[in-house]
Design a protein around this motif. Structure first.
Motif, PDB file in Angstrom:
ATOM      1  N   ILE A  32       0.853  -1.211   0.000  1.00 10.63           N
ATOM      2  CA  ILE A  32       0.000   0.000   0.000  1.00 10.63           C
ATOM      3  C   ILE A  32       0.882   1.252   0.000  1.00 10.63           C
ATOM      4  N   ILE A  33       1.917   1.257   0.813  1.00 10.12           N
ATOM      5  CA  ILE A  33       2.808   2.427   0.878  1.00 10.12           C
ATOM      6  C   ILE A  33       3.524   2.624  -0.471  1.00 10.12           C
ATOM      7  N   LYS A  34       3.968   1.534  -1.056  1.00 12.73           N
ATOM      8  CA  LYS A  34       4.687   1.634  -2.340  1.00 12.73           C
ATOM      9  C   LYS A  34       3.761   2.238  -3.407  1.00 12.73           C
ATOM     10  N   GLU A  35       2.527   1.765  -3.474  1.00 14.86           N
ATOM     11  CA  GLU A  35       1.593   2.239  -4.503  1.00 14.86           C
ATOM     12  C   GLU A  35       1.082   3.653  -4.217  1.00 14.86           C
ATOM     13  N   LEU A  36       0.903   3.952  -2.929  1.00 15.30           N
ATOM     14  CA  LEU A  36       0.355   5.263  -2.559  1.00 15.30           C
ATOM     15  C   LEU A  36       1.415   6.353  -2.725  1.00 15.30           C
ATOM     16  N   ALA A  37       2.685   5.989  -2.464  1.00 10.43           N
ATOM     17  CA  ALA A  37       3.829   6.902  -2.562  1.00 10.43           C
ATOM     18  C   ALA A  37       3.606   8.220  -1.819  1.00 10.43           C
ATOM     19  N   PRO A  38       3.321   8.135  -0.510  1.00 14.72           N
ATOM     20  CA  PRO A  38       3.116   9.372   0.254  1.00 14.72           C
ATOM     21  C   PRO A  38       4.450   9.981   0.697  1.00 14.72           C
ATOM     22  N   ASP A  39       4.489  11.298   0.839  1.00 17.38           N
ATOM     23  CA  ASP A  39       5.623  11.959   1.482  1.00 17.38           C
ATOM     24  C   ASP A  39       5.115  13.250   2.110  1.00 17.38           C
ATOM     25  N   VAL A 109      -5.608   8.680  -0.468  1.00 21.49           N
ATOM     26  CA  VAL A 109      -6.526   7.960   0.422  1.00 21.49           C
ATOM     27  C   VAL A 109      -6.184   6.470   0.408  1.00 21.49           C
ATOM     28  N   CYS A 110      -6.228   5.842   1.580  1.00 20.77           N
ATOM     29  CA  CYS A 110      -5.912   4.415   1.627  1.00 20.77           C
ATOM     30  C   CYS A 110      -6.681   3.721   2.743  1.00 20.77           C
ATOM     31  N   GLY A 111      -6.597   2.407   2.769  1.00 25.31           N
ATOM     32  CA  GLY A 111      -7.211   1.653   3.852  1.00 25.31           C
ATOM     33  C   GLY A 111      -7.369   0.188   3.501  1.00 25.31           C
ATOM     34  N   ASN A 112      -7.383  -0.608   4.551  1.00 20.40           N
ATOM     35  CA  ASN A 112      -7.792  -2.010   4.436  1.00 20.40           C
ATOM     36  C   ASN A 112      -9.269  -1.961   4.769  1.00 20.40           C
ATOM     37  N   LEU A 113     -10.098  -1.871   3.726  1.00 15.46           N
ATOM     38  CA  LEU A 113     -11.503  -1.533   3.935  1.00 15.46           C
ATOM     39  C   LEU A 113     -12.325  -2.724   4.414  1.00 15.46           C
ATOM     40  N   THR A 131     -11.669  14.659  -4.609  1.00 13.00           N
ATOM     41  CA  THR A 131     -10.954  13.854  -5.594  1.00 13.00           C
ATOM     42  C   THR A 131      -9.475  13.746  -5.221  1.00 13.00           C
ATOM     43  N   PRO A 132      -9.061  12.586  -4.706  1.00 13.13           N
ATOM     44  CA  PRO A 132      -7.644  12.427  -4.346  1.00 13.13           C
ATOM     45  C   PRO A 132      -6.762  12.213  -5.584  1.00 13.13           C
ATOM     46  N   THR A 133      -5.482  12.377  -5.414  1.00 11.25           N
ATOM     47  CA  THR A 133      -4.525  12.072  -6.481  1.00 11.25           C
ATOM     48  C   THR A 133      -4.510  10.564  -6.726  1.00 11.25           C
ATOM     49  N   ARG A 134      -4.535   9.797  -5.642  1.00  5.36           N
ATOM     50  CA  ARG A 134      -4.554   8.335  -5.728  1.00  5.36           C
ATOM     51  C   ARG A 134      -5.340   7.752  -4.558  1.00  5.36           C
ATOM     52  N   LEU A 135      -5.961   6.605  -4.808  1.00  8.14           N
ATOM     53  CA  LEU A 135      -6.574   5.828  -3.709  1.00  8.14           C
ATOM     54  C   LEU A 135      -6.005   4.427  -3.791  1.00  8.14           C
ATOM     55  N   VAL A 136      -5.570   3.903  -2.669  1.00  6.84           N
ATOM     56  CA  VAL A 136      -5.067   2.519  -2.658  1.00  6.84           C
ATOM     57  C   VAL A 136      -5.759   1.780  -1.518  1.00  6.84           C
ATOM     58  N   PHE A 137      -6.541   0.764  -1.890  1.00  7.44           N
ATOM     59  CA  PHE A 137      -7.332   0.044  -0.895  1.00  7.44           C
ATOM     60  C   PHE A 137      -7.061  -1.446  -0.964  1.00  7.44           C
ATOM     61  N   LEU A 193      -6.378   3.252  -7.608  1.00 11.01           N
ATOM     62  CA  LEU A 193      -7.218   4.120  -8.441  1.00 11.01           C
ATOM     63  C   LEU A 193      -6.567   5.486  -8.597  1.00 11.01           C
ATOM     64  N   GLU A 194      -6.561   5.969  -9.838  1.00 10.21           N
ATOM     65  CA  GLU A 194      -6.088   7.336 -10.095  1.00 10.21           C
ATOM     66  C   GLU A 194      -7.239   8.100 -10.740  1.00 10.21           C
ATOM     67  N   PRO A 195      -8.003   8.862  -9.945  1.00 13.29           N
ATOM     68  CA  PRO A 195      -9.194   9.533 -10.476  1.00 13.29           C
ATOM     69  C   PRO A 195      -8.844  10.589 -11.522  1.00 13.29           C
ATOM     70  N   PHE A 196      -9.765  10.749 -12.506  1.00 12.33           N
ATOM     71  CA  PHE A 196      -9.625  11.807 -13.508  1.00 12.33           C
ATOM     72  C   PHE A 196     -10.045  13.125 -12.854  1.00 12.33           C
ATOM     73  N   GLN A 197      -9.451  14.208 -13.299  1.00 12.61           N
ATOM     74  CA  GLN A 197      -9.887  15.526 -12.810  1.00 12.61           C
ATOM     75  C   GLN A 197     -11.030  15.969 -13.717  1.00 12.61           C
ATOM     76  N   LEU A 198     -12.265  15.810 -13.264  1.00 10.44           N
ATOM     77  CA  LEU A 198     -13.435  16.121 -14.093  1.00 10.44           C
ATOM     78  C   LEU A 198     -14.090  17.408 -13.605  1.00 10.44           C
ATOM     79  N   SER A 199     -14.663  18.168 -14.551  1.00  9.05           N
ATOM     80  CA  SER A 199     -15.452  19.335 -14.135  1.00  9.05           C
ATOM     81  C   SER A 199     -16.723  18.805 -13.472  1.00  9.05           C
ATOM     82  N   GLU A 200     -17.400  19.669 -12.692  1.00 10.18           N
ATOM     83  CA  GLU A 200     -18.636  19.234 -12.024  1.00 10.18           C
ATOM     84  C   GLU A 200     -19.672  18.810 -13.063  1.00 10.18           C
ATOM     85  N   GLU A 201     -19.707  19.555 -14.183  1.00  8.98           N
ATOM     86  CA  GLU A 201     -20.685  19.243 -15.240  1.00  8.98           C
ATOM     87  C   GLU A 201     -20.423  17.837 -15.802  1.00  8.98           C
ATOM     88  N   GLU A 202     -19.150  17.535 -16.051  1.00  4.08           N
ATOM     89  CA  GLU A 202     -18.777  16.229 -16.611  1.00  4.08           C
ATOM     90  C   GLU A 202     -19.078  15.102 -15.613  1.00  4.08           C
TER      91      GLU A 202
END
Ligand code: SAM
Length: 267
Positions: A32-39, A109-113, A131-137, A193-202
């Protein structure tokens, strides 16, 4: 307050109703730490920290940590790891989005859900934000697989399309029951997950398209065109299929997220 971590947590019995299967396998926090790459340049939210198996590793990265935990029995353990003001107690799904902490840096965002609400937590982030940069669950394997497979895969389903409309998804390693106490009956896998940056309309356009997509997947073995003709009869679906080059015999599992968006995106 600095009593040994292991002594503290051994007194707390897992509650099945809260999906408590505590991680005892170091490979999971490592991945999880490797994929999330937090600093230090990120805020990290951990959902369901439990006895802190992942939390301790997150703190070492220097990121700003915020924890969300439903079970107040974890108070002593978690407050020994993290300042009180960085912990929100309660059901994450019941929290008012306007009362969530405002991240001062890009969010991870992360967690063992917990199995019972993992999918809902993912949907909430993707549909409502933030919208996070990355989510790793870590999730049940079946859910992680469904959320990450492409069109025409045998596991391609409503969840695959839902995820693909909002994020780039990838599955990580699989872990068996022996990685947890108590042992669950099923395998778990990491989902990135790497969410797209979408406008509210989209974003709203995609949420609306999901109403049609969900209706289709309730009858996944049937031809999509015939289900649509019956369920939403006021629209000329045959013409739409022809215009978009979608085979009139296609089943929902043969239609890609991009095609679904073209089919329903401007209704
Ligand atoms: N992170 C810990 C670990 O890996 O050992 C615990 C994981 S355990 C599978 C799930 C955790 O989520 C538990 O601590 C549980 O109390 C918490 N939890 C369950 N439902 C929750 C909810 N609705 N909101 C916040 N936390 C929840």
């Amino acid at each position: 307050m600095n009593r040994p971590f292991r002594n503290n947590c051994n007194f707390i019995k897992a509650k099945k109703s809260l999906g408590q299967n505590f991680c005892i396998d170091e490979r999971i926090p490592n991945e999880i730490i490797k994929e999330l790459a937090p600093d230090k340049d990120f805020c990290v939210w951990e959902i369901g920290p439990g006895k802190g198996a992942l939390t301790k590793r997150l703190i070492e990265t220097g990121a700003d940590i915020h924890l969300f935990e439903i079970d107040k029995r974890m108070e002593e353990i978690l407050e020994s790891l993290c300042p009180k003001e960085n912990i929100t107690w309660g059901d994450f799904l019941e929290l008012d989005i306007n009362e969530l902490p405002v991240p001062t840096k890009p969010l991870l965002v992360c967690g063992n859900l917990p199995y019972y609400c993992g999918t809902h937590i993912i949907k909430q982030f993707l549909e409502k934000g933030p919208t996070p940069t990355r989510l790793v669950f870590l999730l049940q394997h079946e859910v992680a697989l469904k959320a990450s497979v492409p069109v025409n895969h045998k596991e391609y389903s409503y969840l695959s399309v839902h995820t693909a409309l909002f994020a780039k998804a990838r599955i990580g390693n699989k872990y068996g029951p022996a990685s947890f106490v108590p042992q669950p009956k099923i395998d778990s896998s990491v989902l990135i997950l790497e969410p797209f940056q979408l406008s509210e309309e989209e974003r709203q356009k995609r949420i609306k398209a999901l109403i049609f997509i969900s209706a289709l997947f309730t009858q996944r073995r049937k031809m999509a065109l015939s289900t649509l003709k019956k369920t939403f009869s006021e629209i000329n679906w045959a013409e739409r299929f022809a215009k978009l080059g979608i085979d009139e015999k296609a089943r929902p599992e043969n239609i890609s997220p991009e095609q679904f968006l073209e089919l329903f995106g401007n209704l």
